[in-house]
Scaffold this active site. Structure first.
Site, short mmCIF file in Angstrom:
data_model
loop_
_atom_site.label_atom_id
_atom_site.label_comp_id
_atom_site.label_asym_id
_atom_site.label_seq_id
_atom_site.Cartn_x
_atom_site.Cartn_y
_atom_site.Cartn_z
N GLY A 1 -5.39 -0.29 -3.60
CA GLY A 1 -4.79 -0.21 -2.26
C GLY A 1 -5.01 1.16 -1.67
O GLY A 1 -5.32 2.12 -2.40
N GLN B 1 -2.91 8.38 3.49
CA GLN B 1 -3.61 9.06 2.39
C GLN B 1 -4.93 9.67 2.83
O GLN B 1 -5.45 10.57 2.17
CB GLN B 1 -3.88 8.09 1.23
CG GLN B 1 -2.61 7.63 0.53
CD GLN B 1 -2.94 6.62 -0.54
OE1 GLN B 1 -3.07 5.44 -0.25
NE2 GLN B 1 -3.08 7.06 -1.78
N CYS C 1 -1.37 6.44 -8.40
CA CYS C 1 -1.65 6.64 -6.98
C CYS C 1 -2.87 7.52 -6.84
O CYS C 1 -2.99 8.53 -7.54
CB CYS C 1 -0.44 7.30 -6.30
SG CYS C 1 -0.68 7.57 -4.54
N LEU C 2 -3.75 7.14 -5.92
CA LEU C 2 -4.95 7.95 -5.69
C LEU C 2 -4.59 9.35 -5.18
O LEU C 2 -5.40 10.27 -5.31
CB LEU C 2 -5.88 7.24 -4.69
CG LEU C 2 -6.45 5.91 -5.18
CD1 LEU C 2 -7.18 5.19 -4.05
CD2 LEU C 2 -7.37 6.12 -6.37
N HIS D 1 4.33 -0.06 -2.41
CA HIS D 1 3.79 1.29 -2.65
C HIS D 1 3.08 1.80 -1.39
O HIS D 1 3.25 2.95 -0.99
CB HIS D 1 2.85 1.21 -3.86
CG HIS D 1 2.08 2.45 -4.18
ND1 HIS D 1 2.24 3.14 -5.36
CD2 HIS D 1 1.10 3.11 -3.51
CE1 HIS D 1 1.42 4.18 -5.38
NE2 HIS D 1 0.71 4.18 -4.27
N GLU D 2 2.30 0.92 -0.75
CA GLU D 2 1.54 1.33 0.45
C GLU D 2 2.46 1.54 1.65
O GLU D 2 2.26 2.47 2.44
CB GLU D 2 0.45 0.31 0.78
CG GLU D 2 -0.54 -0.02 -0.34
CD GLU D 2 -1.19 1.18 -0.99
OE1 GLU D 2 -1.16 2.27 -0.39
OE2 GLU D 2 -1.70 1.04 -2.11
N HIS E 1 3.91 4.87 1.53
CA HIS E 1 3.01 5.92 2.05
C HIS E 1 3.14 6.05 3.57
O HIS E 1 3.17 7.16 4.10
CB HIS E 1 1.55 5.57 1.73
CG HIS E 1 1.09 5.96 0.36
ND1 HIS E 1 1.14 7.25 -0.12
CD2 HIS E 1 0.52 5.23 -0.63
CE1 HIS E 1 0.63 7.29 -1.35
NE2 HIS E 1 0.25 6.07 -1.68
O1 GNR Z 1 -5.06 2.07 -7.24
C1 GNR Z 1 -3.83 2.00 -7.31
N1 GNR Z 1 -3.24 1.39 -8.35
C2 GNR Z 1 -1.88 1.12 -8.39
C3 GNR Z 1 -1.34 0.76 -9.63
C4 GNR Z 1 -0.02 0.47 -9.74
C5 GNR Z 1 0.80 0.52 -8.63
C6 GNR Z 1 0.29 0.89 -7.41
C7 GNR Z 1 -1.05 1.19 -7.30
S1 GNR Z 1 -1.68 1.65 -5.75
C8 GNR Z 1 -3.03 2.65 -6.26
C9 GNR Z 1 -3.85 3.07 -5.05
C10 GNR Z 1 -2.99 3.93 -4.15
O2 GNR Z 1 -2.67 5.06 -4.40
N2 GNR Z 1 -2.51 3.37 -3.09
O3 GNR Z 1 -1.69 4.06 -2.27
NI NI Z 2 -0.70 5.51 -3.49
#
Ligand code: GNR
Ligand code: NI
Length: 168
Positions: free
Chosen positions: A46, A51, A92-93, A134-135, A138
């Protein structure tokens, strides 16, 4: 097409609250194309526009095994359906290399616009439900490390700041 730079914690720009998209047109579709390319290249499941330093309410997700089922959420709205929590080891990236267990509502309903401005509704399960929450965090300037203890968060911040300084 373009690969976009992904901001890293504790960059203060990750704390900016994204504004709603007012028109889903070619400009927004170009952002979506670049976000998908950036997400697949990372690789991640995601990516939120925040980001990549774009402060508009745009999310891309692909939780499919073959990375061939991109999903787009513009101006997403989320409701929690019941009090059940689900625990998942999140990464998270923008917080590269760190994984921590986070509890979130298991059952949610999401409404959003797609890349053509059409509204749709979805009741995601499992990783998709985790990822959407999670997104959306952000877009509201929130990171998964805000859901863990301050002690753990500060340790992660110190390690990432050290790495970032050594790469200048
Ligand atoms: O790549 C991603 N893997 C992930 C794994 C577990 C819970 C959430 C994520 S999202 C993350 C990519 C990202 O940072 N999205 O904002
Ligand atoms: Ni993230």
């Amino acid at each position: 097409m373009a690969l976009l730079n992904i901001l890293q914690f504790p960059d203060p720009r990750l704390r900016i609250k994204a504004k709603p998209v007012t028109q889903v047109g070619d400009r927004v579709r170009e952002i979506i194309r670049d976000m998908l390319e950036t997400m697949y290249a990372a690789p991640g499941v995601g990516l939120a526009a925040t980001q990549v330093n774009i402060h508009e309410r745009i999310i891309v997700i692909d939780v499919s095994e073959n990375h061939d089922q991109p999903m787009v959420f513009i101006n997403p709205l989320i409701d929690t359906l019941d009090a059940n929590l689900y625990s998942y080891d999140e990464g998270c990236l923008s917080v590269p290399g760190f994984y921590e267990s986070v509890e979130r509502p298991e059952h949610v309903i999401v409404r959003a616009l797609d890349e053509n401005g059409q509204s749709f509704e979805l009741q995601p399960q499992g990783l998709l439900a985790v990822c959407i929450q999670h997104e959306i965090d952000h877009l509201n300037g929130k990171l998964f490390v805000d859901h863990i203890s301050a002690l753990k968060r500060n340790r992660i911040r110190a390690k990432l700041e050290k790495q970032q300084k050594s790469r200048l």
